[in-house]
Design a protein around this motif. Structure first.
Motif, mmCIF file in Angstrom:
data_model
loop_
_atom_site.group_PDB
_atom_site.id
_atom_site.type_symbol
_atom_site.label_atom_id
_atom_site.label_comp_id
_atom_site.label_asym_id
_atom_site.label_seq_id
_atom_site.Cartn_x
_atom_site.Cartn_y
_atom_site.Cartn_z
ATOM 1 N N ASP A 14 -16.062 -19.369 -13.263
ATOM 2 C CA ASP A 14 -16.844 -20.338 -12.408
ATOM 3 C C ASP A 14 -18.203 -20.419 -13.196
ATOM 4 O O ASP A 14 -19.186 -20.726 -12.393
ATOM 5 N N ARG A 15 -18.398 -20.269 -14.255
ATOM 6 C CA ARG A 15 -19.439 -20.639 -15.297
ATOM 7 C C ARG A 15 -19.546 -21.991 -15.791
ATOM 8 O O ARG A 15 -18.518 -22.061 -16.337
ATOM 9 N N PRO A 16 -20.688 -22.696 -15.786
ATOM 10 C CA PRO A 16 -20.579 -24.006 -16.341
ATOM 11 C C PRO A 16 -20.536 -24.083 -17.971
ATOM 12 O O PRO A 16 -21.561 -23.526 -18.599
ATOM 13 N N CYS A 17 -19.373 -24.555 -18.622
ATOM 14 C CA CYS A 17 -19.224 -24.988 -20.035
ATOM 15 C C CYS A 17 -19.378 -26.098 -20.285
ATOM 16 O O CYS A 17 -18.632 -26.937 -19.626
ATOM 17 N N VAL A 18 -19.872 -26.628 -21.688
ATOM 18 C CA VAL A 18 -19.479 -28.046 -22.014
ATOM 19 C C VAL A 18 -18.914 -28.076 -23.438
ATOM 20 O O VAL A 18 -18.961 -27.052 -24.114
ATOM 21 N N VAL A 19 -18.050 -29.153 -23.447
ATOM 22 C CA VAL A 19 -17.267 -29.220 -24.772
ATOM 23 C C VAL A 19 -17.475 -30.662 -25.225
ATOM 24 O O VAL A 19 -17.461 -31.564 -24.294
ATOM 25 N N LEU A 20 -18.264 -30.653 -26.304
ATOM 26 C CA LEU A 20 -18.234 -32.034 -26.913
ATOM 27 C C LEU A 20 -17.442 -32.531 -28.121
ATOM 28 O O LEU A 20 -17.260 -31.759 -29.035
ATOM 29 N N GLY A 21 -16.796 -33.659 -27.641
ATOM 30 C CA GLY A 21 -15.641 -34.085 -28.711
ATOM 31 C C GLY A 21 -14.208 -34.022 -27.644
ATOM 32 O O GLY A 21 -14.157 -33.557 -26.777
ATOM 33 N N GLY A 22 -13.506 -35.165 -28.140
ATOM 34 C CA GLY A 22 -12.370 -35.456 -27.163
ATOM 35 C C GLY A 22 -10.986 -35.304 -27.947
ATOM 36 O O GLY A 22 -9.874 -35.702 -27.450
ATOM 37 N N GLY A 23 -10.764 -34.869 -29.343
ATOM 38 C CA GLY A 23 -9.703 -34.688 -30.004
ATOM 39 C C GLY A 23 -8.832 -33.369 -29.767
ATOM 40 O O GLY A 23 -8.961 -32.482 -28.912
ATOM 41 N N ALA A 24 -7.837 -33.234 -30.938
ATOM 42 C CA ALA A 24 -7.137 -32.131 -30.603
ATOM 43 C C ALA A 24 -7.901 -30.701 -30.525
ATOM 44 O O ALA A 24 -7.579 -29.628 -29.775
ATOM 45 N N GLU A 25 -8.871 -30.495 -31.517
ATOM 46 C CA GLU A 25 -9.758 -29.218 -31.395
ATOM 47 C C GLU A 25 -10.504 -29.162 -29.813
ATOM 48 O O GLU A 25 -10.535 -27.891 -29.434
#
Length: 558
Positions: A14-25
């Motif tokens: 329940d901790r907020p995390c962010v991912v930048l990028g939309g590919g396989a990685e």
């Protein structure tokens, strides 16, 4: 310069995390964050099919645009899977301003943390890092471990977890509690789980606790979620329970502080009589390799290859107790314990070692085994070949049992069979030889073998026969073996110096054959059946020695 990364395991539920990028990685990173229970926001103009599906299902939040300065505010962790080092540099600057941990995929200079390769079995998590230098190597090591840490470890860990509050309550003394934990971990419980007997493993742990704490505990641990023993058995992956790792300052089996003074804390440790095979470390059994990785103390013979000793747990006490031959009786089978009858010359004598001609006597080795079993949890008597083939394993087994020391035999690949096979000599062959006999050419106390009786064998394999080869050949001819009968000596089988000498009994009897010990001697028609084998592949050209098993040490053949 090596970056001193500090390995941790984060609770991201329940901790907020962010991912930048939309590919396989990015998809792989989001998958891992979701498995950890994180609340994930994806920032990308486009996304993979799975990412889009997860967003549509409400599993993640998707901002359909490129990164903008300020996007990292409010998050505890960020992953940049952009593939753009310039963009990653700008993201890293913002992450530093927000004191936010950032992983930039395949871009170590812009990472404030790196992600290891992870193998999971239930609550058991093994993470492998390479400091960002080779994620591919980390992945290969993870895959290698995955083949050895099967689902039985998840069940075993669950059982140990059930016992933890009971152990803490009933054994308040930290020293006794630590000793009990290691008795539990080193017990036969894991093998019971492998056979599908989960309840038997649970009863064993309860019995060990009762023995340490005194009276039985009326509280029965909760049943394992996998259900009763009637469930399908687990895969039988060979191997003992893993021994204590190094460095446990807290006194809890999350780590290990070695085992000095083990016997003073309770029952003696276990002695494993382990066969090391003919020399090539790839011919070790899985069980032998696992026991070496768990060992606290190893007493090893002179014909054990250095690459095999390299598998011993770092920090373990290693004592060379092998017996070197007299110059007049130089002999033995390559990589086997068949040199065990001869006077010893210790390689770097251990302090306090009783010596015979500058080395160890068998009686001193027996006393040392008992002494170390009273000090350590896992003691290994490491012998070349198989410990029960001319290796005095039977004597050591009986002696340890008489002294109340738990002992287990771990068979090895005997050189009597393996070395001829590896050079293309079959010991049996349809229509030629339907049986074989293994004999020692070196008998204790100067006695002689009954070569007339042994001469009747279809195939005769002689170990420790180099020094007496001329007399043995004459005795076999006198007993009826034809002088023209083929025979072969294999010097130092599986080692770099391996050499095959093909000859006849008559030439050996005449003293015309020059051979160096240690060697395996094969006598019979089968010695002439196989042509010299083609050179075996070595190094990277051998498909069986590639990164499929990156933990294999360098073989003596290389």
């Amino acid at each position: 310069m090596t970056t001193p990364f500090y390995p941790v395991m984060l609770d991201l539920r329940d901790r907020p995390c962010v991912v930048l990028g939309g590919g396989a990685e990015a998809e792989a990173k989001v998958r891992g964050l979701l498995a950890a229970g994180a609340r994930v926001t994806l920032i990308a103009a486009t996304a993979s099919e799975n990412l889009a599906r997860w967003a549509a299902a409400g599993r993640i939040r998707w901002l359909r645009r490129a990164y903008r300065p300020g996007d990292l505010a409010g998050f505890v962790l960020a992953i940049a899977a952009t593939g753009d080092p310039d963009l990653n540099r700008r993201i890293r600057r913002e992450a530093d301003r927000h004191r936010l941990w950032l992983n930039a995929v395949d871009d170590p200079p812009h990472c404030s943390f790196i992600l290891p390769a992870v193998h999971r079995q239930g609550d058991l998590v093994v993470a492998i890092g390479t400091g960002g230098k080779s994620p591919a190597l980390a992945a290969r090591l993870r895959d290698w471990l995955a083949g050895r840490l099967g689902p039985e470890y998840a069940v075993w860990l669950q059982l140990l977890g059930e016992m933890r509050p009971l152990v803490t309550r009933r054994v308040p003394d930290p020293g006794r509690r630590k000793a009990l934990w290691y008795r539990m971990v080193d017990s036969a419980g894991l093998d019971l789980v492998r056979r599908g007997d989960v309840e038997g493993a649970r009863r064993l742990l309860q019995t060990l606790l009762d023995e340490e704490a005194g009276s039985p505990d009326p509280v029965v641990p909760a049943r394992h979620p996998l259900g009763p023993p009637g469930n399908a058995p687990l895969s039988p992956v060979p191997g003992p329970s893993m021994g204590p790792p190094a460095g446990d300052p807290a006194g809890d089996p999350a780590g290990g502080a070695g085992s000095a003074g083990w016997g003073q804390a309770g029952s003696p440790g276990t002695v494993y009589l382990v066969g090391a095979g003919p020399g090539d470390p790839e011919l070790l059994t899985l069980r032998a390799a696992r026991i070496l990785a768990a060992a606290d103390c190893v007493l090893y013979d002179r014909l054990v290859a250095p690459a095999i000793l390299a598998r011993v747990r770092p920090g373990a006490e290693c004592i060379p107790v092998g017996k070197a031959p007299r110059p007049a009786a130089a002999d033995g089978a390559a990589g086997s314990a068949e040199d065990a009858d001869r006077p010893a010359r210790a390689a770097g004598p251990h302090p306090g070692a009783p010596e015979v001609d500058g080395g160890w006597s068998q009686e001193a080795i027996l006393r040392l085994l008992v002494d170390r079993a009273r000090r350590h949890r896992v003691v290994v008597r490491l012998k070349g070949g198989d410990p029960m083939v001319f290796g005095r394993g039977g004597e050591e087994l009986a002696y340890l049992r008489r002294h109340g020391i738990p002992v287990e035999v771990v068979p090895g690949v005997t050189s009597a069979v393996a070395v001829p096979a590896l050079v293309g000599i079959p010991l049996t062959y349809r229509g030629v030889a339907s049986s074989f006999t293994v004999a020692s050419g070196h008998c204790q106390g100067g006695t002689s073998q009954d070569w007339r009786r042994l001469a009747a064998a279809d195939t005769l394999v002689v170990l420790m026969g180099v020094a007496q080869r001329q007399a043995i050949a004459r005795s076999l001819i006198e007993a009826g073996r034809p002088p023209s009968e083929p025979c072969a000596f294999v010097e130092r089988g599986t080692w770099p110096e391996e050499r095959v000498v093909r000859t006849t009994l008559a030439e050996v009897a005449a003293g015309a054959v020059q051979v160096q010990a240690p060697a395996v001697w094969v006598i019979g028609p089968v010695a002439a059946l196989a042509d010299p084998p083609s050179p075996r592949p070595a190094g990277d050209s051998d498909p069986a020695r590639t990164t499929a098993d990156p933990a294999i040490m360098a073989s003596p053949r290389r």
